[in-house]
Design a protein around this motif. Structure first.
Motif, mmCIF file in Angstrom:
data_model
loop_
_atom_site.group_PDB
_atom_site.id
_atom_site.type_symbol
_atom_site.label_atom_id
_atom_site.label_comp_id
_atom_site.label_asym_id
_atom_site.label_seq_id
_atom_site.Cartn_x
_atom_site.Cartn_y
_atom_site.Cartn_z
ATOM 1 N N ASN A 1 -26.285 -12.866 -26.300
ATOM 2 C CA ASN A 1 -25.503 -13.775 -27.141
ATOM 3 C C ASN A 1 -26.008 -15.182 -26.911
ATOM 4 O O ASN A 1 -26.311 -15.558 -25.774
ATOM 5 C CB ASN A 1 -24.021 -13.713 -26.760
ATOM 6 N N PHE A 2 -26.100 -15.941 -27.967
ATOM 7 C CA PHE A 2 -26.544 -17.333 -27.775
ATOM 8 C C PHE A 2 -26.081 -18.181 -28.939
ATOM 9 O O PHE A 2 -25.719 -17.673 -30.007
ATOM 10 C CB PHE A 2 -28.072 -17.405 -27.646
ATOM 11 N N LYS A 3 -26.064 -19.496 -28.682
ATOM 12 C CA LYS A 3 -25.726 -20.470 -29.726
ATOM 13 C C LYS A 3 -26.736 -21.592 -29.641
ATOM 14 O O LYS A 3 -26.890 -22.204 -28.586
ATOM 15 C CB LYS A 3 -24.332 -21.052 -29.459
ATOM 16 N N PHE A 4 -27.450 -21.837 -30.732
ATOM 17 C CA PHE A 4 -28.371 -22.968 -30.755
ATOM 18 C C PHE A 4 -27.776 -24.025 -31.675
ATOM 19 O O PHE A 4 -27.416 -23.740 -32.813
ATOM 20 C CB PHE A 4 -29.746 -22.558 -31.300
ATOM 21 N N ARG A 5 -27.689 -25.287 -31.158
ATOM 22 C CA ARG A 5 -27.062 -26.338 -31.965
ATOM 23 C C ARG A 5 -28.094 -27.294 -32.541
ATOM 24 O O ARG A 5 -29.230 -27.346 -32.062
ATOM 25 C CB ARG A 5 -26.040 -27.088 -31.101
ATOM 26 N N ARG A 6 -27.682 -28.025 -33.543
ATOM 27 C CA ARG A 6 -28.585 -28.984 -34.177
ATOM 28 C C ARG A 6 -29.131 -29.965 -33.156
ATOM 29 O O ARG A 6 -28.380 -30.485 -32.336
ATOM 30 C CB ARG A 6 -27.848 -29.802 -35.247
ATOM 31 N N GLY A 7 -30.390 -30.233 -33.186
ATOM 32 C CA GLY A 7 -30.990 -31.269 -32.363
ATOM 33 C C GLY A 7 -31.064 -30.939 -30.885
ATOM 34 O O GLY A 7 -31.361 -31.802 -30.065
ATOM 35 N N THR B 1 -30.257 -27.226 -22.780
ATOM 36 C CA THR B 1 -29.597 -25.986 -22.395
ATOM 37 C C THR B 1 -30.663 -25.014 -21.904
ATOM 38 O O THR B 1 -31.771 -25.000 -22.433
ATOM 39 C CB THR B 1 -28.881 -25.362 -23.609
ATOM 40 N N ILE B 2 -30.333 -24.223 -20.905
ATOM 41 C CA ILE B 2 -31.291 -23.250 -20.392
ATOM 42 C C ILE B 2 -30.654 -21.863 -20.384
ATOM 43 O O ILE B 2 -29.492 -21.705 -20.003
ATOM 44 C CB ILE B 2 -31.746 -23.621 -18.957
ATOM 45 N N TYR B 3 -31.398 -20.887 -20.877
ATOM 46 C CA TYR B 3 -30.991 -19.493 -20.752
ATOM 47 C C TYR B 3 -31.993 -18.837 -19.805
ATOM 48 O O TYR B 3 -33.198 -18.994 -19.972
ATOM 49 C CB TYR B 3 -31.064 -18.773 -22.097
ATOM 50 N N ILE B 4 -31.494 -18.149 -18.797
ATOM 51 C CA ILE B 4 -32.389 -17.429 -17.895
ATOM 52 C C ILE B 4 -32.388 -15.959 -18.305
ATOM 53 O O ILE B 4 -31.331 -15.338 -18.421
ATOM 54 C CB ILE B 4 -31.922 -17.529 -16.426
ATOM 55 N N VAL C 1 -29.169 -13.671 -17.748
ATOM 56 C CA VAL C 1 -28.407 -13.585 -16.509
ATOM 57 C C VAL C 1 -27.666 -14.883 -16.225
ATOM 58 O O VAL C 1 -26.733 -14.912 -15.444
ATOM 59 C CB VAL C 1 -29.296 -13.226 -15.301
ATOM 60 N N GLU C 2 -28.108 -15.958 -16.865
ATOM 61 C CA GLU C 2 -27.418 -17.218 -16.643
ATOM 62 C C GLU C 2 -27.694 -18.142 -17.812
ATOM 63 O O GLU C 2 -28.768 -18.116 -18.401
ATOM 64 C CB GLU C 2 -27.913 -17.877 -15.343
ATOM 65 N N GLN C 3 -26.694 -18.943 -18.175
ATOM 66 C CA GLN C 3 -26.919 -19.904 -19.238
ATOM 67 C C GLN C 3 -26.022 -21.105 -19.039
ATOM 68 O O GLN C 3 -24.994 -21.016 -18.378
ATOM 69 C CB GLN C 3 -26.672 -19.269 -20.594
ATOM 70 N N GLU D 1 -26.483 -27.843 -15.030
ATOM 71 C CA GLU D 1 -25.685 -26.761 -14.445
ATOM 72 C C GLU D 1 -26.576 -25.675 -13.864
ATOM 73 O O GLU D 1 -26.433 -25.271 -12.721
ATOM 74 C CB GLU D 1 -24.808 -26.108 -15.526
ATOM 75 N N VAL D 2 -27.513 -25.240 -14.709
ATOM 76 C CA VAL D 2 -28.313 -24.092 -14.309
ATOM 77 C C VAL D 2 -29.238 -24.434 -13.155
ATOM 78 O O VAL D 2 -29.383 -23.668 -12.201
ATOM 79 C CB VAL D 2 -29.122 -23.552 -15.507
#
Ligand SMILES: Nc1ncnc2c1ncn2[C@@H]1O[C@H](COP(=O)(O)OP(=O)(O)OP(=O)(O)O)[C@@H](O)[C@H]1O
Ligand SMILES: [Mg+2]
Lengths: 295, 416
Positions: free
Chosen positions: A42-48, A234-237, A244-246, A251-252
């Motif tokens: 699951n993910f959310k990408f925002r403008r800019g 934002t980082i998604y691992i 496993v982490e986002q 934060e990450v």
């Protein structure tokens, strides 16, 4: 923390969700041999926003990118653009989708058709913009502008074949292509892993500039967590097809919760080291101005 | 591209193969200009030896030049056969006369043997054996004796106004000569004639042309089908790929030559023209081109330049044509050349089985071989009816394979 802040220019509230993935999976093969290359993400990408997806080789980063790009089918789950399931059935819908979502790939040497002249690449995206019948002079104008954005001279590129360019130049030309298309979302799949350090800084800088000037969402795929921290909001691992982490990059990186992230971080000795941006191609002035405005 | 083309033509293998092919092609175009009639005109009789044939009446009509050249022994030598020479040697042996005959070879030294025989033959010497056996020697003696004593021939034409009913036209003395160039009617058979008395060289030249045409048509069909199926099934994938791969595999599993034979057999022999046979060959030869094009397409379609084209909104056809085809083209050209040469061989095989083009107006290499086998040219010692054909087939295959090796070296430099 000043080093990273310097880069995250024009930081603002990121609320406007552009692309949202819900329970997306990709399964290769069938039966016992089934391989869940991407597993229920699951993910959310925002403008800019600049999003980094970090993971080691084989974790499914490219597969996820291809699903988002519509280059491969989505086995399970769905992808929403502005809260609506993406329209991706007819040819016209696909073209519309690709006007908004584009990519830069890892290996510049396989990104080009070695049998076509390179200006063809730029001409093709002018065609995708629906300006196929533009007078040639105007096309040249567009291409010249795009090339100067990436510090290339269009006049030197015409009538050349890909093998006459260096890897760095090829990758910059890919960015020029993006500059012409101005998509809302750009997926950069390890765009710098095959080029020298000098070109790497230039290319990163250009991506950031694209985000700043065009308000582009950039999904930056990398296995280099230090680099991810340096560029992203934002980082998604990613590990074995799962996130496993986002969270925000601070934060990450500064408070990792998952063991896997901690392990990744321990492999990177000095993520706080300032990035060397002092290459010829980088316009220092603009940087100074940008960072000045931010702090 | 241009660079590739240049290195291709600098490659020795390719160049040699290409030159052979061009020479053969030139031959098929140029040689007929110097030949009379159609290649399948029946001008001679069964298996005439290669050589220059002059009209005998023309020789009589032509101006004569008396010359002082010794001709008797040559004429005598030519007049007796190997068997007759051997018979003479036998007489020497049985007669137990003191004659130096053991050195003589009945296959070669005709002139000497005849000379010795004429000098020593004695009818009064009784050899052991039947009287028929003895009479054989007498007859032989008379034959050569007549030849020798004949001082010339008298050529006559019928003439009712004359007493004898004949009028003398000319006398031919043993030392009269004629310039061959003065004989207007002559024919040069470089490779003799075949079983139907047709000029083998003329036939061969046109057969090479026709066989190359069979190769070209069949090769083009096979390559086109293979290319289309390979590209489609490789690029489109999914059930289209499954279906096409199934069909391809079926054609591969059943030996294509069997299909070829069945197909040719099912077409009535009257409608099996050269073009029809070429089509049939082409229709059975495509599977291996399709398979390799498919596997190459499968790897190519995952290349990022294809992804970029897809992201640029290009349709399937455009991507296949601009992003896949150029990459497989060098391979396809090589496959094409091999298809041509194997189609020529397939035509020859079919014709040998009697399933080749059935035509009385055109010859192909396969048909020529088949005719010469049917009429037992090898048994009659008529080597000229089949060896040049076999050599031509070998030469064509050889040149095509050389070209292919050359192309391979240019396009896959690691093999060097
Ligand atoms: N076309 C395909 N068919 C079958 N399996 C595939 C295919 N593409 C990828 N995979 C599998 O999916 C998994 C994830 O691959 P992917 O290319 O997404 O990894 P990645 O994170 O991009 O790795 P890298 O950092 O090396 O690029 C791998 O196990 C791979 O074998
Ligand atoms: Mg990858």
């Amino acid at each position: 923390m000043t080093e990273t802040d310097r880069v995250k220019v024009k930081r603002r509230e990121l609320t406007d969700t552009f692309l949202e993935g819900k329970n997306m999976s990709k399964v290769y093969g069938m039966g016992r041999k089934a391989n869940r290359a991407v597993d229920n993400v699951n993910f959310k990408f925002r403008r800019g926003e600049i999003v980094s997806i970090v993971g080691e080789s084989g974790s499914g980063k490219t597969t996820l990118a291809k699903m988002i790009l519509g280059l491969t089918s989505i086995t399970e789950g769905q992808l929403e653009v502005h809260g609506q399931p993406r329209a991706f059935g007819t040819t016209a819908e696909k073209r519309e989708y690709w006007k908004n979502i584009q990519a830069i790939f890892q290996d510049p040497f396989s990104t080009y058709n070695v049998f076509s002249k390179i200006d063809k690449v730029l001409l093709n995206c002018i065609e995708l913009r629906g300006q196929k019948n533009l007078p040639y002079a105007q096309k040249v104008e567009i291409m010249t502008e795009a090339c100067s954005f990436v510090n290339l001279r269009f006049a030197e590129l015409t009538n050349k074949y890909p093998f006459e360019l260096s890897g760095g130049q090829m990758q910059r030309l890919m960015i020029a292509r993006i500059y012409i298309l101005k998509p809302k979302l750009l997926i950069a799949d390890e765009p710098t892993s095959m080029v020298d350090a000098c070109s790497r800084a230039t290319i990163l800088d250009m991506l950031l500039k694209l985000r700043d000037e065009e308000d582009m969402t950039i999904v930056f795929i990398t296995h280099d967590i230090g680099l991810a921290y340096y560029v992203s909001d934002t980082i998604y691992i990613m590990k074995s097809g799962q996130f496993v982490e986002q969270g925000t990059s601070d934060e990450v990186i500064l408070n990792p919760k998952s063991d896997y992230t901690k392990r990744l971080l321990s492999d990177v000795p000095s993520i706080y080291e300032p990035w060397d941006l002092s290459s010829d191609d980088v316009e220092e002035d603009e940087f100074a101005a940008a960072s000045g405005g931010d702090s | 591209m241009k660079h590739r083309l240049r290195t291709t033509f600098q490659n020795t293998n390719f160049l040699v193969g290409f030159s052979i092919l061009i020479i053969l092609l030139l031959l098929t175009f140029v040689a007929p200009l110097f030949m009379q009639g159609s290649p399948l005109d029946m001008v001679g009789t069964l298996f005439n030896k290669p050589g220059n044939y002059v009209n005998r009446m023309g020789v009589i009509d032509a101006p004569k030049y008396p010359m002082s050249i010794e001709v008797d022994s040559i004429r005598l030598g030519a007049a007796v056969s190997n068997e007759e020479a051997a018979q003479m040697l036998e007489w020497f042996e049985k007669s137990e006369l003191d004659i130096e005959w053991k050195m003589l070879n009945p296959a070669k030294d005709h002139a000497e043997i005849v000379e010795l025989f004429l000098a020593n033959y004695d009818d009064s010497i009784r050899l052991p054996g039947t009287s028929a056996y003895r009479k054989g020697f007498t007859r032989l003696y008379l034959k050569v004796q007549n030849l020798l004593s004949a001082d010339g021939y008298v050529v006559q034409v019928e003439d009712s106004s004359s007493d004898s009913g004949y009028r003398e036209v000319t006398k031919i003395q043993s030392r009269d000569f004629t310039n061959v160039k003065d004989v207007p009617a002559r024919r040069f058979f470089l490779l003799g004639t075949d079983n139907f008395g047709r000029d083998v060289f003329h036939e061969l030249v046109s057969a090479i042309g026709n066989s190359l045409m069979v190769g070209l048509i069949a090769g083009s069909i096979a390559t086109t089908i293979g290319l289309l199926i390979g590209l489609t099934s490789g690029y489109v994938g999914g059930w289209v790929d499954n279906l096409l791969t199934f069909v391809t595999n079926m054609f591969t599993v059943i030996p294509s030559f069997v299909i070829l034979i069945l197909l040719s057999y099912s077409i009535s022999s009257s409608s099996r023209s050269i073009v029809v046979v070429a089509f049939v060959i082409g229709l059975t030869a495509w599977p291996w081109t399709a398979r390799s094009v498919r596997s190459q397409t499968l790897t190519l379609k995952n290349r990022d330049h294809v992804n970029i084209s897809r992201l640029s909104g290009f349709g399937t056809v455009r991507i296949i044509v601009t992003d896949i085809l150029p990459y497989v083209l060098s391979y396809v050209v090589m496959a094409y050349i091999l298809q041509i040469s194997s189609a020529i061989l397939a035509e020859a095989q079919l014709s040998m089985l009697g399933l080749g083009p059935s035509t009385t107006t055109h010859a192909t290499l396969g048909l020529m071989l088949s005719w010469s086998m049917q009429f037992q040219a090898p048994l009659s010692g008529a080597w000229w009816a089949f060896i040049p054909v076999v050599l031509s087939i070998a030469l064509i295959s050889f040149s095509m394979n050389l070209m292919n090796t050359g192309l391979d070296q240019v396009f896959n430099p690691t093999l060097r």
